[in-house]
Each structure stands twice: as C-alpha cells, then as structure tokens.
Design a protein around this motif. Structure first.
Motif, PDB file in Angstrom:
ATOM      1  N   VAL A   1       0.766  -1.243   0.254  1.00 53.11           N
ATOM      2  CA  VAL A   1       0.182  -0.203  -0.032  1.00 53.11           C
ATOM      3  C   VAL A   1       1.040   1.701  -0.046  1.00 53.11           C
ATOM      4  CG1 VAL A   1      -1.885   1.719   1.407  1.00 53.11           C
ATOM      5  CG2 VAL A   1      -1.947  -0.973   0.690  1.00 53.11           C
ATOM      6  N   ALA A   2       1.699   1.365   0.833  1.00 51.06           N
ATOM      7  CA  ALA A   2       3.021   2.193   0.606  1.00 51.06           C
ATOM      8  C   ALA A   2       3.483   2.767  -0.568  1.00 51.06           C
ATOM      9  CB  ALA A   2       3.616   2.120   1.793  1.00 51.06           C
ATOM     10  N   ALA A   3       4.139   1.696  -0.722  1.00 58.72           N
ATOM     11  CA  ALA A   3       4.518   1.375  -2.284  1.00 58.72           C
ATOM     12  C   ALA A   3       3.248   1.679  -3.564  1.00 58.72           C
ATOM     13  CB  ALA A   3       5.262   0.687  -2.932  1.00 58.72           C
ATOM     14  N   CYS A   4       2.691   1.394  -3.226  1.00 64.54           N
ATOM     15  CA  CYS A   4       1.891   2.333  -4.356  1.00 64.54           C
ATOM     16  C   CYS A   4       1.302   3.703  -4.634  1.00 64.54           C
ATOM     17  CB  CYS A   4      -0.024   1.392  -4.135  1.00 64.54           C
ATOM     18  SG  CYS A   4      -0.004  -0.062  -4.797  1.00 64.54           S
ATOM     19  N   ALA A   5       0.435   4.092  -3.055  1.00 62.85           N
ATOM     20  CA  ALA A   5       0.823   5.258  -2.825  1.00 62.85           C
ATOM     21  C   ALA A   5       1.898   6.398  -3.436  1.00 62.85           C
ATOM     22  CB  ALA A   5       0.649   6.039  -0.971  1.00 62.85           C
ATOM     23  N   ARG A   6       2.975   5.453  -3.066  1.00 64.50           N
ATOM     24  CA  ARG A   6       4.046   6.782  -3.648  1.00 64.50           C
ATOM     25  C   ARG A   6       4.352   6.724  -4.802  1.00 64.50           C
ATOM     26  NH1 ARG A   6      10.420   4.774  -1.930  1.00 64.50           N
ATOM     27  NH2 ARG A   6      10.953   6.208  -3.206  1.00 64.50           N
ATOM     28  N   LEU A   7       3.756   5.296  -5.425  1.00 64.72           N
ATOM     29  CA  LEU A   7       3.709   5.794  -7.377  1.00 64.72           C
ATOM     30  C   LEU A   7       2.731   6.682  -7.960  1.00 64.72           C
ATOM     31  CD1 LEU A   7       3.888   2.111  -8.061  1.00 64.72           C
ATOM     32  CD2 LEU A   7       5.669   3.329  -9.377  1.00 64.72           C
ATOM     33  N   LEU A   8       2.101   7.020  -7.111  1.00 66.49           N
ATOM     34  CA  LEU A   8       0.705   8.410  -7.887  1.00 66.49           C
ATOM     35  C   LEU A   8       1.138   9.374  -7.879  1.00 66.49           C
ATOM     36  CD1 LEU A   8      -2.542   7.048  -6.113  1.00 66.49           C
ATOM     37  CD2 LEU A   8      -1.580   6.637  -8.636  1.00 66.49           C
ATOM     38  N   LYS A   9       0.788   9.724  -8.575  1.00 60.45           N
ATOM     39  CA  LYS A   9       1.110  11.323  -8.467  1.00 60.45           C
ATOM     40  C   LYS A   9       0.149  12.163  -7.613  1.00 60.45           C
ATOM     41  CE  LYS A   9       0.993  11.778 -13.802  1.00 60.45           C
ATOM     42  NZ  LYS A   9       0.173  12.573 -14.859  1.00 60.45           N
ATOM     43  N   PRO A  10       0.571  13.735  -6.907  1.00 60.75           N
ATOM     44  CA  PRO A  10      -0.869  13.641  -5.838  1.00 60.75           C
ATOM     45  C   PRO A  10      -2.219  14.363  -7.300  1.00 60.75           C
ATOM     46  CG  PRO A  10       1.243  15.708  -6.445  1.00 60.75           C
ATOM     47  CD  PRO A  10       1.526  14.357  -7.311  1.00 60.75           C
ATOM     48  N   GLY A  11      -3.350  13.695  -5.767  1.00 61.65           N
ATOM     49  CA  GLY A  11      -4.592  14.204  -6.197  1.00 61.65           C
ATOM     50  C   GLY A  11      -4.616  12.822  -7.423  1.00 61.65           C
ATOM     51  N   GLY A  12      -4.234  11.036  -7.757  1.00 68.36           N
ATOM     52  CA  GLY A  12      -4.562  10.425  -8.595  1.00 68.36           C
ATOM     53  C   GLY A  12      -4.740   9.548  -7.205  1.00 68.36           C
ATOM     54  N   VAL A  13      -5.456   8.260  -8.162  1.00 70.30           N
ATOM     55  CA  VAL A  13      -6.272   7.450  -7.306  1.00 70.30           C
ATOM     56  C   VAL A  13      -5.874   5.821  -7.482  1.00 70.30           C
ATOM     57  CG1 VAL A  13      -8.959   6.883  -7.454  1.00 70.30           C
ATOM     58  CG2 VAL A  13      -8.512   9.154  -7.794  1.00 70.30           C
ATOM     59  N   ALA A  14      -5.363   5.586  -6.117  1.00 71.76           N
ATOM     60  CA  ALA A  14      -5.330   4.193  -6.003  1.00 71.76           C
ATOM     61  C   ALA A  14      -6.849   3.423  -6.035  1.00 71.76           C
ATOM     62  CB  ALA A  14      -4.405   4.056  -5.102  1.00 71.76           C
ATOM     63  N   PHE A  15      -6.658   2.043  -6.277  1.00 74.35           N
ATOM     64  CA  PHE A  15      -8.033   0.846  -6.686  1.00 74.35           C
ATOM     65  C   PHE A  15      -7.792  -0.460  -5.149  1.00 74.35           C
ATOM     66  CE2 PHE A  15      -9.391   4.225  -9.851  1.00 74.35           C
ATOM     67  CZ  PHE A  15     -10.300   3.889  -8.722  1.00 74.35           C
ATOM     68  N   PHE A  16      -7.721  -0.799  -4.198  1.00 74.05           N
ATOM     69  CA  PHE A  16      -7.661  -1.859  -4.140  1.00 74.05           C
ATOM     70  C   PHE A  16      -8.853  -2.825  -4.167  1.00 74.05           C
ATOM     71  CE2 PHE A  16      -4.633   1.055  -2.187  1.00 74.05           C
ATOM     72  CZ  PHE A  16      -3.469   0.415  -2.595  1.00 74.05           C
TER      73      PHE A  16
END
Ligand code: SAH
Length: 236
Positions: free
Chosen positions: A136-151
C-alpha cells in the motif's frame, strides 16, 4: 528465491503453475472474468483524468490490464510471476493491445518512478503477500498528487472463511484450491489504516456479491462484505 522479502515464493510458484488458466473464462480463473466488467466500472467511474497513466500491480495474466487499456488508459502491468507475464504479453499481442508488462516488484518501481501515475490498481493481490502494508505504501508513492488508488481483497471474517475459502475453493470449485490463506485476508479497517498512514484518503467502497443460483456477481455499493474493493485519493 526472490530478493524482495515481500514476495512469497510459494505464492509466485502457485501463480506460475496456473498461468495457462488465466484466459480460460470457463476454467478456474473464471471468477476474475466474471467480475471484470464490474470492477472495471468501479475504477473507470473514478478515473481522475481521461486516458490516465495506470499501473496494474500484480496484473497476473492481464485480465484487468487489457480492460483498462481498452477503456483508454496507458497501462503498465507488473507481476513477479514470469510465466503469468509471458501469458499476458502473448495475449495482449494477439488482441493488438499495447501494454507495458514488466517483471518488477512494486517497491522497486516506487523508488524508480515515484509520483508518475494517475491511477494504481492493485486487485486481488494484497492477500498474497507477507506485508501488504508495504505494498500500500509503495502504491501511494507511485501516484501523482490527486491520483487515485484502487485495492480489492477479501475480508478476514467468518463469512469470508466460509464463502471464499470453504465454498469457493472446496465446494463450488470457483477458485483453484490453496488460492487463499485465512490469516492473509484483510479487514477493511486495516486497509484504510495503512492507506491513511501513506496519505491516501478513503473515497469509496463496494462489494461483489455472488449469487450461486444464477452464477452471477453484482456490485453492492457502500458495503464491506466478503469480496470488497475500495478507492483512495492521494492528498495533494
Ligand atoms: N490483479 C489480477 C491478478 C490477481 S491474482 C486480477 O485481479 O485479475 C494475484 C496476482 O498477484 C498473481 O498474479 C501474483 O503473481 C501476484 N503477486 C503475488 N505477490 C506479488 C507481489 N509481491 N507483487 C506483485 N504481484 C504479486
């Protein structure tokens, strides 16, 4: 042995063994095909931009990666199961789809390409790793600010044990036996906690409900049931 201690060799061996099954909708991976259009809509409805740059973490044979690509996204798919990636590459080629499949773990990618994706999808994968919170931490890091993660993952509840493991793997045979370990399942609160620690604000949740009589799935919005999926926005 993989150098990354967050990659479980036994899990990868399992997915390597079943790699030929990825694209058989009537076979043991059929459940992923049956839910694909439902999870795709949950994701594309929440795209932060049209034609986003997406990384599909734990992409397997590319069932979701291909659907995302068809919906206009520029897709990178990553997975440590090299046989699954081989199947994914071959299938995308036969469909004329351009998807960048890479055999790299998410922590390594997050170091090299932090802040470069609009969307991260990490579906049905967190329950297969020793330390999901690091994913989860690595996924957050991959995102641009304002980007969206789905799990998406499976809840650690008695109902999930009964339905996803006992019924799903042993009675109905919807999934290959040994796919899920109860102690690796994840409660929604745990997922939201790891996300919040990494600057991801929880925005939506829904569950995929299976009707065994009709052999069909449907989406139940705002529900944390057995199979749930959640979206998160990276704070700007
Ligand atoms: N996300 C795909 C496949 C889900 S199956 C879909 O929903 O259609 C789980 C996948 O996670 C397998 O392909 C497995 O190889 C992959 N996986 C397991 N451990 C992983 C890790 N540490 N990093 C990335 N992928 C992993």
């Amino acid at each position: 042995m993989n150098a990354n201690t967050n990659v479980d060799d036994a899990e990868i061996a399992h997915f390597d063994r079943i790699a030929e099954l990825w694209w058989d909708p009537d076979g043991k991976m059929g459940q992923l095909h049956a839910i694909n259009h439902l999870r795709l809509t949950f994701i594309t409805d929440r795209f932060p931009t049209s034609n986003p740059r997406v990384v599909d973490v734990g992409c397997g044979g590319g069932i979701l990666s291909e659907a995302l690509c068809r919906s206009g996204a520029e897709v990178t798919g990553i997975d440590p199961s090299s046989l699954s990636l081989k199947v994914a590459r071959k299938h995308a080629l036969s469909e004329g789809l351009e998807i960048n499949y890479r055999s790299v773990d998410v922590e390594t990618l997050a170091q090299a390409e932090a802040g470069s994706f609009d969307v991260v999808t990490c579906m049905e994968m967190l329950e297969h790793v020793p330390h999901p919170e690091h994913i989860v931490a690595a996924c957050a890091r991959l995102l641009k600010p304002g980007g969206v993660a789905f799990f998406s993952t499976i809840n650690r509840s008695f109902k999930a044990f009964a339905f996803a493991i006992v019924a799903g793997e042993y009675i109905l045979g919807l999934l290959p036996r040994g796919t899920h370990r109860y102690d690796r399942l994840i409660r929604p609160r745990e997922l939201y906690g790891w996300a919040a620690t990494n600057g991801l604000r929880h925005t939506a949740v829904a569950s995929l409900m299976y009707n065994p009589l009709r052999h069909r799935f449907r989406v139940a919005p705002n529900r944390e049931d057995v199979n749930y999926m959640a979206s998160f926005k990276r704070e700007t």
